[in-house]
Design an enzyme around this catalytic site. Structure first.
Site, PDB file in Angstrom:
ATOM      1  CB  CYS A  74     -20.041  -0.668  -1.996  1.00 45.00           C
ATOM      2  SG  CYS A  74     -18.414  -1.331  -1.781  1.00 45.00           S
TER       3      CYS A  74
ATOM      4  CG  ASP B 285      -2.089   1.118   1.120  1.00 39.36           C
ATOM      5  OD1 ASP B 285      -3.350   0.312   0.810  1.00 39.36           O
ATOM      6  OD2 ASP B 285      -1.942   2.199   1.054  1.00 39.36           O
TER       7      ASP B 285
ATOM      8  CB  THR C  43     -16.574  -1.998  -7.746  1.00 35.57           C
ATOM      9  OG1 THR C  43     -16.951  -2.791  -6.779  1.00 35.57           O
ATOM     10  CG2 THR C  43     -17.997  -1.660  -8.351  1.00 35.57           C
TER      11      THR C  43
ATOM     12  CB  THR D 158     -13.590   2.443  -7.943  1.00 34.39           C
ATOM     13  OG1 THR D 158     -14.567   1.331  -7.311  1.00 34.39           O
ATOM     14  CG2 THR D 158     -12.407   1.730  -8.670  1.00 34.39           C
TER      15      THR D 158
END
Length: 439
Positions: free
Chosen positions: A265, A40, A125, A90
């Protein structure tokens, strides 16, 4: 020997790029079976993992301490891995268009450190086409190699539900896809190491991308319907949850409930799908209608709070309001895209500055994202109104006496409780003449 066999035999390593609520649990689970590199760019996050701390609370400190994952912020370590999973967020921009910067940035990092024979699998996603049309050219440019010849790609959408201790990586069926049959078989085999529920092999990468983005869009639309019902029934003087309880006695009635739809999400993924649809000349009707309803619910809750304060004969601009919770969902420290902030902002428009308590939330994130300084529950005194915005276990477990003790010492008919998700017993407070509202 196949790549899968080499990974199983620890002759090759697997790497995770992006170690948040999704990537870190995947890395930890794989590390029980194979050699794993966890990468990361956030040095503070890596140091936390190295010191045995789990800031996400997804697996717990003890699991992190005992995990064999090699935590690193050195991108060159990715050269040691032949199977690389990208699990970065995302988000969307302020205009709700997809923000692919994390996916693009991670692809550049992976590309710079890609070795021949590697497989890169995206879990983020995205709308159909991103993996092959956006990510592959970046991987080729940065690596100087050719996709399909020197390396391969696949897509396997994440299905981890942050804060959910029941539905985990191992027991949720995994969708997998690959650019060709060989890639698909390898990807399916590698995920099969940890996913006990099995895998579903999608026919192509775009099908897998589309499957993920519609999963959350479907939930978003169903919750929007519940929220619209809540608005309608409130005008009629009917309790929405009582209606849903009655309707739920039919075997095929879907058990959705009204509420705030935030997070990274459900509140975001539908915009990826509608954005892509626009590129093909289709303007979404149902999906965007649901988004508009859900995006407005924080404002709606604030407006109903003000109406209840007026009914309680309270001067609005001087009302003392306490808000329990600021995370986007219960029992999860993640505050990203929390719709509780919409409640707070709208109340601010009326001159109300709520106190906010959330023992689960990341306090630094609450300050950074929303400018909110969290306070301990002990400061909830002499309130005119209590908003139970998030259904944390700690809030649900509060005795009624503790709730009542938060208010000013005056007649109950001048006290307001806004129980967004209906976690308290409505009749208990209504019978005591509290002004009570829930979606």
């Amino acid at each position: 020997m196949t790549l899968y066999e080499k990974i199983i035999n620890r002759q090759e390593k697997l790497a995770l790029v992006g170690l948040g609520y999704v990537g870190m649990p995947i890395a930890v689970e794989f590390a029980k079976h194979v050699d794993v590199i966890g990468f990361d760019i956030n040095k503070a996050k890596i140091e936390a993992y190295r010191s045995g701390k789990d800031p996400t609370r997804e697996v717990g400190d003890d699991v992190i301490k005992n995990s064999s994952v090699e935590w690193t912020y050195d991108e060159k370590k990715l050269k040691e891995a032949k199977f690389i999973i990208v699990a970065v967020p995302t988000p969307v921009n302020k205009d709700t268009t997809p923000d692919l910067a994390p996916v693009i940035g991670s692809s550049e990092i992976v590309g710079r450190n890609l070795t021949k024979g590697a497989i890169v699998v995206y879990e983020s996603t995205v709308y159909p086409g991103v993996t092959e049309e956006t990510c592959v050219p970046i991987l080729e440019r940065e690596s100087g190699m050719k996709c399909g010849v020197d390396f391969k790609v696949g897509y396997s959408p994440e299905r981890i539900n942050p804060g959910d201790k029941v539905h985990r990586l191992t027991n949720i069926k995994k969708i997998v896809s690959g650019m060709d049959e060989d890639a698909l078989e390898t990807i399916a085999s590698v995920y099969g190491i940890v996913v006990e529920a099995g895998v579903h092999k999608a026919s192509c990468i775009k099908v897998a991308e589309a499957a993920k983005v519609i999963e959350n869009s479907q939930r978003d639309i169903n919750i929007a319907f519940m929220n619209e019902l809540s608005i309608i029934f409130n005008k009629m003087g009917i309790d929405t949850l009582e209606v849903l309880e009655a309707a739920g006695t039919k075997w095929n009635f879907l058990p959705f409930r009204p509420g705030l739809v935030g997070g990274h999400c459900i509140g975001i993924d539908p915009y990826y799908l509608t954005y892509r649809a626009e590129q093909f000349g289709y303007h979404s009707q149902i999906i965007l209608s649901g988004r508009r309803i859900n995006d407005d619910m924080g404002k709606y809750v604030a407006e109903q709070t003000v109406k209840q304060l007026i009914k309680a004969d309270k001067p609005i601009s001087h009302a003392k309001v306490g808000c329990l919770g600021i995370t986007f969902k219960e029992d999860c420290p993640d505050t990203r895209n929390s719709k509780v902030d919409d409640i707070i902002k709208e109340l601010n428009e009326y001159g109300i500055k709520p106190l906010v308590c959330d023992p689960v939330a990341d306090a630094a994130d609450a300050k950074r994202f929303y400018g909110v300084d969290l306070v301990p529950l002990s400061e909830f005194k002499d309130l005119d109104c209590l908003i139970i915005a998030v259904a944390h276990k700690e809030f649900k477990a509060l005795p009624d006496e503790d709730i009542e003790a938060m208010f000013k010492n005056e007649p109950n008919k001048r006290k307001v409780i806004v129980d967004v998700k209906g976690v308290r017993d409505k009749n208990t407070f209504i019978s005591k003449e509290y002004k009570y509202f829930r979606l």
